[in-house]
Write an enzyme that holds these catalytic residues in place. Structure first.
Site, PDB file in Angstrom:
ATOM      1  NE  ARG A 260      -4.165  -1.710   0.252  1.00  0.00           N
ATOM      2  CZ  ARG A 260      -4.257  -2.807  -0.480  1.00  0.00           C
ATOM      3  NH1 ARG A 260      -3.289  -3.130  -1.318  1.00  0.00           N
ATOM      4  NH2 ARG A 260      -5.314  -3.595  -0.377  1.00  0.00           N
TER       5      ARG A 260
ATOM      6  CG  HIS B 165      -1.394  -0.831  -8.335  1.00  0.00           C
ATOM      7  ND1 HIS B 165      -2.089  -0.008  -7.493  1.00  0.00           N
ATOM      8  CD2 HIS B 165      -1.611  -2.096  -7.863  1.00  0.00           C
ATOM      9  CE1 HIS B 165      -2.702  -0.724  -6.566  1.00  0.00           C
ATOM     10  NE2 HIS B 165      -2.429  -1.996  -6.768  1.00  0.00           N
TER      11      HIS B 165
END
Length: 310
Positions: free
Chosen positions: A225, A273
């Site tokens: 994260r 990502h």
């Protein structure tokens, strides 16, 4: 009565999931009706992603469970109207993808591949890397993803330490837990991998103080994260040479802005990502299994602990 399953996600999700999810659901409940258009008072189960825009669960008086398509539930867990059971996504395809990304980049650091590529200058300068058992890797977060990565790296021979907020036990991995053991987990980490959930308690886990606990020359992988790292503190540690390199796959704001300093920093690798993605084919099997369990009055898989936030 047929089971009405509401698919609440965006158009792209529907295009990816409609066929495999319908197939998997009908294999266990042939009369179930998967749709994006069920009325709230006729909905029995919600298959959910925040991209669908549903934020008020009050009208869904018949709903028995919300099954998230995402592994992270930080955007939904605190919605007060969501009072029915919530299950997060633990997808075997996502776990495999994360394990491959983490293992690949750990091997890249371990073998010094970047340095070898940079040294293509005509000079013969052999530098034999250590063996895996001579390399210490710490994984912060021992949930499904962290545990999968820890097991694989241990299998390859690395000295793996895993740290989590609650006690865990993994064969071949030194498992530490609790905030008081974080300095110990970091103190030997030549490579540190961040796979903690996104909660108020994990924000800025790597900050100026904890970065200083890492050995000089440590490398960082963050596929977890974006908020796990204090960005300014990391850049300072990179500039000082205390941290040798960081490979970052997740960020506080995505897409990462073109002017963000991470892009141009010589000691940072940005990946957009891509470390792990939920696969519709395997995720559909997880959703269908939880629907089967719901129909059989069995405990749901991967239930979210609302107090912990994951």
């Amino acid at each position: 009565m047929s089971l009405n399953i509401l698919f609440s996600a965006n158009d792209a999700n529907w295009q990816a999931y409609e066929t495999p999810l319908t197939r998997e659901i009908h294999a266990i409940a042939p009369t179930a009706n998967l749709s994006r258009d069920h009325a709230p008072n006729e909905t029995d189960v919600i298959v959910y992603a925040p991209s669908g825009g549903l934020k008020d669960f009050t009208p869904y008086t018949r709903c028995q469970a919300v099954l998230s398509l995402w592994a992270g539930v930080e955007k939904i867990v605190n919605i007060s109207s969501l009072t029915m059971p919530l299950a997060r996504m633990v997808d075997p395809g996502l776990s495999q993808g994360m394990m491959e990304w983490v293992t690949g980049h750990c091997m890249r650091y371990h073998l010094g591949i970047d340095a070898n590529l940079a040294a293509q200058n005509g000079l013969w300068q052999p530098q034999t890397p250590p063996l895996a058992q001579e390399r210490n890797i710490t994984i912060l977060g021992l949930g499904q993803l962290g545990a999968t990565c820890a097991k694989q790296l241990s299998h390859l021979g690395f000295n793996v330490t895993g740290w989590s907020r609650s006690p865990k036990s993994i064969k071949g991995v030194t498992c530490l837990s609790g905030t008081d053991t974080l300095p110990q987990a970091l103190s030997t980490a030549e490579i540190v991998v961040l796979l903690l959930p996104n909660t108020s308690a994990t924000e800025n886990t790597l900050n100026a103080q904890t970065l200083a606990m890492l050995p000089k020359g440590a490398c960082i992988l963050n596929p977890g994260r974006g908020n796990l790292i204090d960005d300014a503190a990391l850049i300072t540690a990179l500039n000082s040479g205390h941290i040798a390199h960081a490979t970052l796959d997740v960020f506080r704001r995505e897409p990462l802005a073109p002017e963000d300093p991470y892009w141009a920093h010589p000691k940072v690798t940005v990946t957009p990502h891509i470390a792990a993605e939920t696969r519709a084919s395997t995720a559909s099997q997880v959703i269908a299994e939880n629907i089967r369990r719901l129909m059989a009055n069995e405990p749901l898989l991967h239930l979210v602990d609302r107090t912990a936030g994951y």
